[in-house]
Write a protein that holds these residues in place. Structure first.
Motif, PDB file in Angstrom:
ATOM      1  N   SER A   1       0.829  -1.206   0.000  1.00  0.00           N
ATOM      2  CA  SER A   1       0.000   0.000   0.000  1.00  0.00           C
ATOM      3  C   SER A   1       0.864   1.256   0.000  1.00  0.00           C
ATOM      4  CB  SER A   1      -0.914   0.001   1.221  1.00  0.00           C
ATOM      5  OG  SER A   1      -1.586   1.239   1.336  1.00  0.00           O
ATOM      6  N   ASP A   2       0.347   2.328  -0.586  1.00  0.00           N
ATOM      7  CA  ASP A   2       1.102   3.574  -0.624  1.00  0.00           C
ATOM      8  C   ASP A   2       1.138   4.276   0.734  1.00  0.00           C
ATOM      9  OD1 ASP A   2      -1.518   4.301  -0.475  1.00  0.00           O
ATOM     10  OD2 ASP A   2      -1.489   5.701  -2.160  1.00  0.00           O
ATOM     11  N   SER A   3       0.384   3.759   1.716  1.00  0.00           N
ATOM     12  CA  SER A   3       0.409   4.330   3.059  1.00  0.00           C
ATOM     13  C   SER A   3       1.356   3.579   3.991  1.00  0.00           C
ATOM     14  CB  SER A   3      -0.995   4.322   3.672  1.00  0.00           C
ATOM     15  OG  SER A   3      -1.466   2.985   3.804  1.00  0.00           O
ATOM     16  N   PHE A   4       2.149   2.667   3.440  1.00  0.00           N
ATOM     17  CA  PHE A   4       3.040   1.851   4.268  1.00  0.00           C
ATOM     18  C   PHE A   4       4.200   2.683   4.797  1.00  0.00           C
ATOM     19  CE2 PHE A   4       6.722  -1.115   4.627  1.00  0.00           C
ATOM     20  CZ  PHE A   4       6.232  -1.885   5.677  1.00  0.00           C
TER      21      PHE A   4
ATOM     22  N   SER B   1      -0.825  18.319   0.452  1.00  0.00           N
ATOM     23  CA  SER B   1       0.389  17.530   0.233  1.00  0.00           C
ATOM     24  C   SER B   1       0.439  16.947  -1.170  1.00  0.00           C
ATOM     25  CB  SER B   1       0.490  16.397   1.260  1.00  0.00           C
ATOM     26  OG  SER B   1       0.600  16.903   2.564  1.00  0.00           O
ATOM     27  N   ASP B   2       1.634  16.999  -1.762  1.00  0.00           N
ATOM     28  CA  ASP B   2       1.840  16.317  -3.029  1.00  0.00           C
ATOM     29  C   ASP B   2       1.767  14.808  -2.807  1.00  0.00           C
ATOM     30  OD1 ASP B   2       2.308  18.741  -4.377  1.00  0.00           O
ATOM     31  OD2 ASP B   2       4.416  18.724  -3.772  1.00  0.00           O
ATOM     32  N   TYR B   3       1.283  14.102  -3.813  1.00  0.00           N
ATOM     33  CA  TYR B   3       1.163  12.648  -3.703  1.00  0.00           C
ATOM     34  C   TYR B   3       2.548  12.032  -3.918  1.00  0.00           C
ATOM     35  CZ  TYR B   3      -0.648   7.910  -4.427  1.00  0.00           C
ATOM     36  OH  TYR B   3      -0.902   6.571  -4.319  1.00  0.00           O
TER      37      TYR B   3
ATOM     38  N   LYS C   1      -2.394  16.025  -5.797  1.00  0.00           N
ATOM     39  CA  LYS C   1      -2.518  16.295  -4.370  1.00  0.00           C
ATOM     40  C   LYS C   1      -3.213  15.120  -3.687  1.00  0.00           C
ATOM     41  CE  LYS C   1      -0.832  20.517  -4.315  1.00  0.00           C
ATOM     42  NZ  LYS C   1       0.408  20.874  -3.572  1.00  0.00           N
ATOM     43  N   VAL C   2      -2.834  14.864  -2.448  1.00  0.00           N
ATOM     44  CA  VAL C   2      -3.412  13.755  -1.692  1.00  0.00           C
ATOM     45  C   VAL C   2      -4.844  14.084  -1.278  1.00  0.00           C
ATOM     46  CG1 VAL C   2      -3.234  12.374   0.407  1.00  0.00           C
ATOM     47  CG2 VAL C   2      -1.170  12.983  -0.860  1.00  0.00           C
ATOM     48  N   VAL C   3      -5.715  13.102  -1.444  1.00  0.00           N
ATOM     49  CA  VAL C   3      -7.101  13.204  -0.999  1.00  0.00           C
ATOM     50  C   VAL C   3      -7.307  12.181   0.112  1.00  0.00           C
ATOM     51  CG1 VAL C   3      -9.516  12.877  -1.677  1.00  0.00           C
ATOM     52  CG2 VAL C   3      -7.915  14.000  -3.243  1.00  0.00           C
ATOM     53  N   ARG C   4      -7.966  12.605   1.189  1.00  0.00           N
ATOM     54  CA  ARG C   4      -8.131  11.738   2.361  1.00  0.00           C
ATOM     55  C   ARG C   4      -9.607  11.568   2.729  1.00  0.00           C
ATOM     56  NH1 ARG C   4      -4.289   9.622   5.744  1.00  0.00           N
ATOM     57  NH2 ARG C   4      -2.169  10.208   5.136  1.00  0.00           N
ATOM     58  N   GLY C   5      -9.873  10.525   3.516  1.00  0.00           N
ATOM     59  CA  GLY C   5     -11.161  10.372   4.179  1.00  0.00           C
ATOM     60  C   GLY C   5     -12.147   9.424   3.547  1.00  0.00           C
ATOM     61  N   GLY C   6     -11.960   9.059   2.279  1.00  0.00           N
ATOM     62  CA  GLY C   6     -12.935   8.191   1.632  1.00  0.00           C
ATOM     63  C   GLY C   6     -14.254   8.909   1.396  1.00  0.00           C
ATOM     64  N   SER C   7     -15.283   8.162   1.026  1.00  0.00           N
ATOM     65  CA  SER C   7     -16.603   8.758   0.763  1.00  0.00           C
ATOM     66  C   SER C   7     -17.686   7.707   0.952  1.00  0.00           C
ATOM     67  CB  SER C   7     -16.662   9.299  -0.666  1.00  0.00           C
ATOM     68  OG  SER C   7     -16.723   8.239  -1.606  1.00  0.00           O
ATOM     69  N   TYR C   8     -18.936   8.111   0.771  1.00  0.00           N
ATOM     70  CA  TYR C   8     -20.061   7.189   0.933  1.00  0.00           C
ATOM     71  C   TYR C   8     -20.022   6.085  -0.128  1.00  0.00           C
ATOM     72  CZ  TYR C   8     -22.303   9.557  -3.018  1.00  0.00           C
ATOM     73  OH  TYR C   8     -22.588  10.061  -4.258  1.00  0.00           O
TER      74      TYR C   8
ATOM     75  N   SER D   1      -5.681   8.653  -1.361  1.00  0.00           N
ATOM     76  CA  SER D   1      -6.052   8.715  -2.762  1.00  0.00           C
ATOM     77  C   SER D   1      -5.448  10.008  -3.300  1.00  0.00           C
ATOM     78  CB  SER D   1      -7.573   8.698  -2.926  1.00  0.00           C
ATOM     79  OG  SER D   1      -7.917   8.643  -4.296  1.00  0.00           O
ATOM     80  N   TYR D   2      -5.743  10.330  -4.548  1.00  0.00           N
ATOM     81  CA  TYR D   2      -5.165  11.559  -5.086  1.00  0.00           C
ATOM     82  C   TYR D   2      -6.099  12.163  -6.125  1.00  0.00           C
ATOM     83  CZ  TYR D   2      -3.664   8.333  -8.797  1.00  0.00           C
ATOM     84  OH  TYR D   2      -3.635   7.382  -9.785  1.00  0.00           O
TER      85      TYR D   2
END
Length: 422
Positions: free
Chosen positions: A194-197, A359-361, A379-386, A399-400
């Motif tokens: 994962s890119d969050s590792f 933040s840049d991805y 740019k980084v996108v956070r939080g997810g969605s419905y 995500s980005y």
């Protein structure tokens, strides 16, 4: 200063009968807490042929800016020997013994930024000095001794005013919650693909933790009604998905979505806040992630307390509006469960609506995964969605957005931050 010393001396005589002999034998705490403070600094701007006459330019500072001509002259009358320093190294090279002073009258009125004076005297280089004669590569300073005293910590215990946990921003009146300063453990340490590792996740130490200064973050995402107010105040065109230039009826308290990063930037500039970094967003969502403690050998250790979601490690559809919740659309920010709030009190940081960060991805430090999307384009996108899964709505999921660019990609909504100032 003489008057001050006289007053202190008299005061000591008055109270001395009330102090025991044992107490009077103790040395004052001020006796050993003196420090040298620079009164003025003068650059050498001219040296006459015989090397005994030099012109010094003294720039005004807070200590001498309000002094009268007589008071300025007294600075040189009271002291006859000044240390000489080399400009390049700031190392003392010798001393100037002043025999006479010649004042440049045109430069001593309070409107000028500096004072010029010709000093007549002798230069005495130090034994190890490389500057045997005064040149324009030198400056002269004058120092005074001041008393200072730091009270014991116990004296101040409970006396300071802690920062407020919540504030209301003066312009948009949004409630903001405090995210306190401290070390932060980012990412996750279980899925290397994962890119969050974070390769250092399971072995936290100061070099791999991030120090995040205190800041305030919006408790709720910016809503349709709040964004509409901004559009009206700035005469800005509404998003294209607002039919007739208006958001859907009854959705004023829903988070505004489908905005470009540049649109969010303009809103942030108007309101006087900024877009959070992805690590500020993550810390606000899950807390610091570590607790610092001291081992028996006095070394520091760190206990990992990072959670997967703002409300804990176990997913709960009542606290997080994702695909698993089967609601199928975004919810009003006021309808979101307060039980799903982050440790700092921010609500809606899991699912519901994605949020832009500044933040840049980029690849995380120490991680070697290859991804064609990494770089400063997105740019980084956070939080997810419905419409996202619970896996893609964790506090660490990344995500980005920015395809084809940050002015056209209507990728997410947002919440903003404000720096905390002491």
């Amino acid at each position: 200063m003489k008057n001050l010393l006289m007053i202190l001396f008299v005061w000591g005589i008055v109270i001395s009968p009330l102090v025991s002999q044992e107490e009077t034998s103790e040395e004052s705490p001020f006796a050993s807490t003196k420090r040298k403070v620079q009164l003025w600094k003068g650059e050498v701007v001219g040296v006459y042929k015989n090397r005994l006459w030099i012109k010094v330019r003294i720039y005004r500072n807070q200590r001498i800016s309000k002094l009268s001509l007589g008071e300025i002259k007294s600075l040189f009358a009271d002291t006859k020997e000044f240390p000489v320093y080399q400009k390049l190294t700031n190392i003392k090279q010798g001393s100037l013994v002043v025999r006479d002073t010649v004042w440049e009258e045109k430069h001593i009125n309070k409107k000028n930024q500096f004072i010029e004076v010709v000093l007549v005297g002798d230069y005495k280089p130090d034994l190890d000095s490389k500057m045997k004669e005064i040149t324009t590569d030198a400056y002269i300073s004058s120092y005074i001794e001041e008393d200072f005293f730091t009270e014991p910590d116990a004296f101040f215990k409970g006396r300071f005013t802690p920062p407020r946990k919540t504030v209301f921003h003066p312009k948009d009146r949004k409630e903001m919650v405090l995210v306190s300063r401290g070390l932060f453990l980012y990412g996750q340490g279980t899925d290397p693909s994962s890119d969050s590792f974070n390769p250092y996740f399971l072995e936290p130490k100061p070099s791999s933790l991030k120090e995040i200064p205190s800041f305030y973050i919006d408790k709720y995402e910016v809503t349709n009604a709040e964004y509409a107010y901004f559009l009206k105040q700035t005469n800005t065109q509404s998003p294209p998905h607002w039919i007739g230039g208006k958001y859907p009826d009854g959705e004023g308290d829903f988070p505004v979505v489908h905005l470009t990063y540049r649109e969010v930037e303009r809103y942030a500039s108007w309101v006087g806040k900024r877009i959070p970094t992805e690590w500020e967003w993550e810390k606000a969502a899950r807390g610091p992630g570590v607790i610092e403690f001291t081992n028996r050998d006095e070394t520091l250790g760190y206990q990992i307390i990072a959670t997967k979601y703002p409300f804990g490690d176990e997913y709960d559809s009542l606290y997080c509006n994702t695909r698993e919740s089967k609601i199928g659309k975004a919810q009003s920010v006021l309808e979101l469960s307060t039980e799903g709030a982050s440790p700092y009190g921010a609500i809606g940081m899991c699912g519901n609506a994605p949020e832009w960060t500044s933040s840049d991805y980029q690849l995380y430090p120490g991680h070697h995964i290859k991804n064609f999307s990494f770089g400063k384009i997105y740019k980084v996108v956070r939080g997810g969605s419905y419409s996202d899964s619970a896996k893609n709505s964790t506090a660490t999921a990344r995500s980005y957005g920015g395809i084809p660019n940050l002015s056209e990609d209507r990728r997410a909504g947002f919440r903003l931050v404000m720096d905390y100032r002491d």
